[in-house]
Motif scaffolding. Structure first.
Motif, PDB file in Angstrom:
ATOM      1  N   LEU A  66       0.851  -1.172   0.000  1.00 36.71           N
ATOM      2  CA  LEU A  66       0.000   0.000   0.000  1.00 36.71           C
ATOM      3  C   LEU A  66       0.893   1.230   0.000  1.00 36.71           C
ATOM      4  N   GLN A  67       0.645   2.145  -0.941  1.00 34.81           N
ATOM      5  CA  GLN A  67       1.392   3.397  -0.982  1.00 34.81           C
ATOM      6  C   GLN A  67       0.393   4.552  -1.012  1.00 34.81           C
ATOM      7  N   LEU A  68       0.649   5.534  -0.174  1.00 37.66           N
ATOM      8  CA  LEU A  68      -0.167   6.746  -0.114  1.00 37.66           C
ATOM      9  C   LEU A  68       0.715   7.913  -0.522  1.00 37.66           C
ATOM     10  N   VAL A  77      -4.093   6.655  -3.559  1.00 40.22           N
ATOM     11  CA  VAL A  77      -4.008   5.373  -2.848  1.00 40.22           C
ATOM     12  C   VAL A  77      -3.647   4.334  -3.899  1.00 40.22           C
ATOM     13  N   ASP A  78      -2.461   3.750  -3.775  1.00 42.73           N
ATOM     14  CA  ASP A  78      -1.953   2.791  -4.763  1.00 42.73           C
ATOM     15  C   ASP A  78      -1.736   1.467  -4.048  1.00 42.73           C
ATOM     16  N   LEU A  79      -2.468   0.447  -4.470  1.00 40.72           N
ATOM     17  CA  LEU A  79      -2.332  -0.878  -3.877  1.00 40.72           C
ATOM     18  C   LEU A  79      -1.796  -1.818  -4.948  1.00 40.72           C
ATOM     19  N   LYS A 121      -0.457  -6.354 -10.212  1.00 45.13           N
ATOM     20  CA  LYS A 121      -1.188  -5.196 -10.723  1.00 45.13           C
ATOM     21  C   LYS A 121      -1.202  -4.089  -9.688  1.00 45.13           C
ATOM     22  N   HIS A 122      -1.531  -2.892 -10.145  1.00 47.59           N
ATOM     23  CA  HIS A 122      -1.769  -1.738  -9.285  1.00 47.59           C
ATOM     24  C   HIS A 122      -3.230  -1.338  -9.428  1.00 47.59           C
ATOM     25  N   VAL A 123      -3.898  -1.102  -8.314  1.00 43.19           N
ATOM     26  CA  VAL A 123      -5.204  -0.464  -8.305  1.00 43.19           C
ATOM     27  C   VAL A 123      -4.961   0.893  -7.650  1.00 43.19           C
ATOM     28  N   ILE A 124      -5.277   1.956  -8.389  1.00 41.45           N
ATOM     29  CA  ILE A 124      -4.962   3.300  -7.935  1.00 41.45           C
ATOM     30  C   ILE A 124      -6.254   4.111  -7.849  1.00 41.45           C
ATOM     31  N   ALA A 125      -6.520   4.635  -6.669  1.00 46.09           N
ATOM     32  CA  ALA A 125      -7.697   5.478  -6.452  1.00 46.09           C
ATOM     33  C   ALA A 125      -7.221   6.857  -6.039  1.00 46.09           C
TER      34      ALA A 125
END
Length: 134
Positions: A66-68, A77-79, A121-125
């Motif tokens: 998790l990266q903020l 928010v990048d998971l 993968k990356h899910v980025i919100a």
């Protein structure tokens, strides 16, 4: 650019820690800017983090990260997780039990993207940050 990250293992026990990281990070962002991040923004960020981390723990076989990040007035928010399958939000179905995580994230975030990455993968919100005077 302000950043924070949390490495996640496969057992799901760190979801609460991820939510706390989001709250603490946004508090630090507010302090850095000399203002407060409004409670609604913090709650939205915590819910987005919780849903993304929960999905990673359910569907990815290995570690996650998790990266903020904050750029201007946007929280990213990048998971990253180790499952290369790209998720898609399902259509509305009030009878479906579960599998609403990505729908929730899309409803709360200004933008959601899913990108293939090496080993997963990356899910980025992205979430707009609202401030109030301290």
């Amino acid at each position: 650019m302000l950043e924070a990250s949390l490495a996640l293992d496969g057992d799901g026990a760190r979801i609460a820690e991820a939510r706390q990281l989001a709250a603490s990070f946004l508090e630090a962002v507010g302090d850095f800017n000399g203002v407060s991040v409004i409670a609604d923004t913090v709650e939205i960020a915590q819910l987005v983090v919780s849903e993304l981390v929960t999905n990673a723990r359910k569907y990815a076989p290995g570690p996650a990260l998790l990266q903020l990040r904050v750029v201007d007035t946007v929280l990213q928010v990048d998971l990253w997780d180790s499952n290369p399958m790209l998720p898609a939000a399902k259509g509305a179905d009030p009878t479906r039990i579960g599998q609403h995580g990505l729908e929730i994230v899309k409803a709360l975030a200004q933008n959601v993207s899913v990108e293939a990455a090496k080993g997963g993968k990356h899910v980025i919100a992205t979430i707009s940050i609202a401030y109030s005077a301290s």
